[in-house]
Design an enzyme around this catalytic site. Structure first.
Site, mmCIF file in Angstrom:
data_model
loop_
_atom_site.group_PDB
_atom_site.id
_atom_site.type_symbol
_atom_site.label_atom_id
_atom_site.label_comp_id
_atom_site.label_asym_id
_atom_site.label_seq_id
_atom_site.Cartn_x
_atom_site.Cartn_y
_atom_site.Cartn_z
ATOM 1 C CB VAL B 14 -4.412 3.190 12.942
ATOM 2 C CG1 VAL B 14 -3.219 3.971 13.359
ATOM 3 C CG2 VAL B 14 -4.100 2.003 12.636
ATOM 4 C CE LYS B 104 1.408 -0.556 4.177
ATOM 5 N NZ LYS B 104 0.462 -1.103 5.472
ATOM 6 C CD GLU B 128 9.740 3.418 15.048
ATOM 7 O OE1 GLU B 128 11.000 4.047 15.410
ATOM 8 O OE2 GLU B 128 9.737 2.411 14.434
ATOM 9 C CB VAL B 131 8.764 0.157 9.209
ATOM 10 C CG1 VAL B 131 9.400 -1.246 9.146
ATOM 11 C CG2 VAL B 131 9.086 0.859 7.833
ATOM 12 N N GLY B 133 4.680 -1.614 12.805
ATOM 13 C CA GLY B 133 3.578 -1.266 13.679
ATOM 14 C C GLY B 133 4.127 -0.653 14.847
ATOM 15 N N GLY B 186 -10.160 -11.900 9.437
ATOM 16 C CA GLY B 186 -9.882 -10.597 9.119
ATOM 17 C C GLY B 186 -8.011 -10.504 9.255
ATOM 18 C CD GLU B 189 -6.976 -5.235 3.860
ATOM 19 O OE1 GLU B 189 -8.335 -4.985 3.493
ATOM 20 O OE2 GLU B 189 -6.011 -4.523 4.778
ATOM 21 C CE LYS B 204 4.604 -2.774 6.519
ATOM 22 N NZ LYS B 204 3.787 -3.939 7.115
ATOM 23 N N GLY B 301 -2.276 -3.706 13.823
ATOM 24 C CA GLY B 301 -3.175 -3.705 14.811
ATOM 25 C C GLY B 301 -3.377 -2.112 15.452
#
Lengths: 431, 431
Positions: B14, B104, B128, B131, B133, B186, B189, B204, B301
């Site tokens: 990210v 989160k 933002e 929660v 994405g 993927g 995990e 969340k 993502g």
């Protein structure tokens, strides 16, 4: 706690819901830190009975009393229509008031001029409620998604037509019958033209196109087709092919500029837009970072619209920015792209003579226009009249070529009528 | 144009997407009127290869260099986990920086403390991206919907479990097989506990509960059940009854206070949440004015998350308010309501002896607990073992009563196993 005085222009069903929410507060002041006070409401007819009881002295028949009241800092315009709304919004801004509007027509037709007035006056003109009723759309576009280069907005933004199409789809009913029923139930106006012929959706997509892409399009120049030609059998045939039919309003970035279009479309059954039923609205937004997003909810109705209006009022009252103010001035606008450059698959329904050689003639016309056929199905055949429904799905083709081919198809002896020519919304890979 | 210097804590997938978007700009500065400059990025391992090429000198192994840099006005925390994120966010706020976080866990567990630090420092803490994405959720709640008294938030906010449940539903596959496949692809995990056991969704919903209802709930106190007990046959039986199965996280206003819960639920096939497939997220928000709203998109993502992070960065850089700052301080918080007071229909799947009188015994246990049966279906019967699947749908019942009845059902001789007890999400009229 700060008190902000609000004046209303218009006290119809939406205005009454806004007034009631301000009077009853139900936690708004606590949540926002601002106390709203309803200072004045201008109406056309003082004697009309209303859905809300206002304290004495708040009603006036003279909108200038709202627009010029030095105690009022926010004017909420809920009259609808281009005039006198345009003059009143301009006057309010010029006399130093922020303006919240739910008026799609004046914002679509005169938005540029109004935003210029707002900018020169240093005041806010915000209008979340003008598109999609209570669904937050404009603010997410101009705020939450600001990091994204947006590629596409597609939407079901007219509840009346979606209600009619949903019932045609689920009941197999004819357009005229459902329209009449919708009128009796209050889902459609006595004169349904603005909705069923796509004018309402055109206003809304013009507003979205300006906000998201900086493009000021004349509403008359936006490609517009209504739902009046859709027949019950089109839903049946579309379903067999894996689609439903929706009135889609789209603003999409293309190599030629921004393509704005409003027309009924075949929508694949497995995408979110296909499941939006009844009077619901949905906006699909695609950005380069976020990918596709779908925002769905009540696109009309007094309380949902009041939710959006008051969200804007509180945003401005709290001193925040808001939709309309960001993109309009700073983004290099995309030019308007011509509909003739649109590329998509097409659904063609023909009434043809039921005899050998028909398909060869139809296929030749399409082939000559560089349009490949993906599938052909001969549907309902009427032995008595010797006619049959021919449903053709094409591969992706150019709108200009398709229109040329359509003219030639109508001229063929074997084609009794070209009943419908519908575009297919594309998702993912082009085909 | 104003330049705002941004520092990053963490440069994983990210962080790399955020850094790349800032470096490449692609119109962000033009759209927002603010030019972002990446000033510094703190990482754990300087030698690690990354998905983004940073200009020389930007990387540091010492997060204090970001937190204390007087040139940096916005710190973006993307490390995840409670520590050292808590200390670094606190330090950044105390040293006069606004903080954007996608974390989160630290916001769920220590959000109150962090928001207090932010408030005392007069700086913004916005999150933002923590929660849903890329889906705008927190900002719409605290801004666009501020006029609403919210009644309910229900959400599919864990992409991993929704991916697994979607594949189980569409393929009739077993949980373990799909989980293994999801790990290889993927989507899950190596240690899937945080997702499949519902911890991620609990974080969340805790964040949403605080933002929307002012309720600070200890995450350990939130009712949590994972998806590990769902079998392929549950999807088959649920489908026959008109439902699918989703991991639902909910925060709902009840007479006792705010009920927070995370567990697999039967969701009616005809509501929007039922059609949210794969790794998608959807949040359903119900307010007193707006009615129900549905916001759907990519819940994870790198790029979608970067969209939300940068939306927050630009909001703060433009001097606007943002999520977290409104509701936290000003709203009288609802107390946490106990799960035992929850009322819903239940789906019960039992393995029972296939002999007369079984249903009478089961029905008596339920009846004694004031639970009415809506339908009973005897599903797959195994003649060899003399066992049968019994699927019971109840009318609305009290959680406390159902748990008491479940204990007694497990004690019945004729009940081999109480395989599953799933709650049903209610829509519209109670039944």
């Amino acid at each position: 706690m700060r008190t902000v005085r609000v004046g209303l222009l218009g006290l119809g069903v939406v205005g009454s819901a806004v007034a009631r929410a301000i009077l009853e507060d139900h936690g708004m002041a606590e949540r926002s830190g601002v106390r709203l006070e309803l200072a004045k409401a201008a109406v056309r007819d003082l004697s009309k009975k209303r859905a809300v009881n206002l304290p004495a002295g708040l009603l006036t028949a003279d909108p200038a009393e709202v627009v010029n009241d030095p105690q009022i800092s926010i004017v909420v315009e809920l009259m609808g229509g281009e005039n006198p709304a345009f003059d009143l919004i301009s006057s309010a801004l010029s006399s130093g008031k922020h303006v919240i509007s739910a008026n799609k027509e004046v914002l679509a037709k005169r938005g540029d001029a109004l935003l210029t007035v707002a900018s020169e006056a240093g005041k806010r003109l915000v209008y979340e409620a003008s598109v999609g009723g209570g669904v937050p759309i404009l603010n997410p576009i101009s705020d939450d998604l600001l990091a994204n280069r947006l590629n596409s907005i597609r939407a079901i933004i007219n509840g009346t037509t979606n209600y009619i199409l949903t019932r045609m789809s689920s009941e197999g009913a004819a357009y005229d019958a459902v329209l009449q029923d919708a009128q009796q139930l209050g889902y459609a106006e006595a004169d349904p033209t603005a909705d069923v012929d796509g004018f309402d959706a055109v206003y809304k997509i013009a507003i979205l196109g300006r906000l998201a892409f900086g493009t000021s399009a004349a509403v008359e120049g936006i490609h517009r087709e209504g739902i009046g030609r859709i027949a019950a059998r089109d839903f049946r045939y579309a379903d067999e092919l894996g689609f439903t039919i929706k009135l889609v309003a789209a603003a999409q970035r293309t190599p030629e500029g921004l393509l704005l279009r409003v027309h009924p479309s075949l929508v694949p059954l497995d995408v979110p837009m296909a499941s939006v039923n009844g009077a619901m609205n949905m906006v699909e937004i695609e950005g380069d970072l976020v990918g596709p997003l779908w925002l769905q909810g009540a696109g009309a109705g007094p309380e949902p619209t009041a939710s959006a209006v008051l969200g804007d009022v509180l945003r401005v009252a709290r001193g925040l920015d808001g939709p309309g103010s960001v993109v309009s001035a700073r983004v290099q606008s995309l030019p308007v792209a011509p509909m003739s450059g649109h590329i998509c698959q097409y659904y063609i329904r023909l009434t043809a003579s039921d005899r050998p050689g028909v398909l060869a003639q139809v296929a030749k016309v399409l082939g000559d226009a560089a349009i490949s056929i993906r599938s052909v199905i001969q549907m309902d055949t009427d032995a008595e009249s010797g006619r049959a429904d021919l449903v053709i799905m094409t591969h992706s083709a150019l709108e200009a070529n398709m229109q040329e081919a359509a003219t030639k198809l109508r001229g063929l002896d074997v084609v009794v009528e070209l009943d419908n020519l519908l575009r297919v919304e594309s998702y993912g890979q082009a085909t």
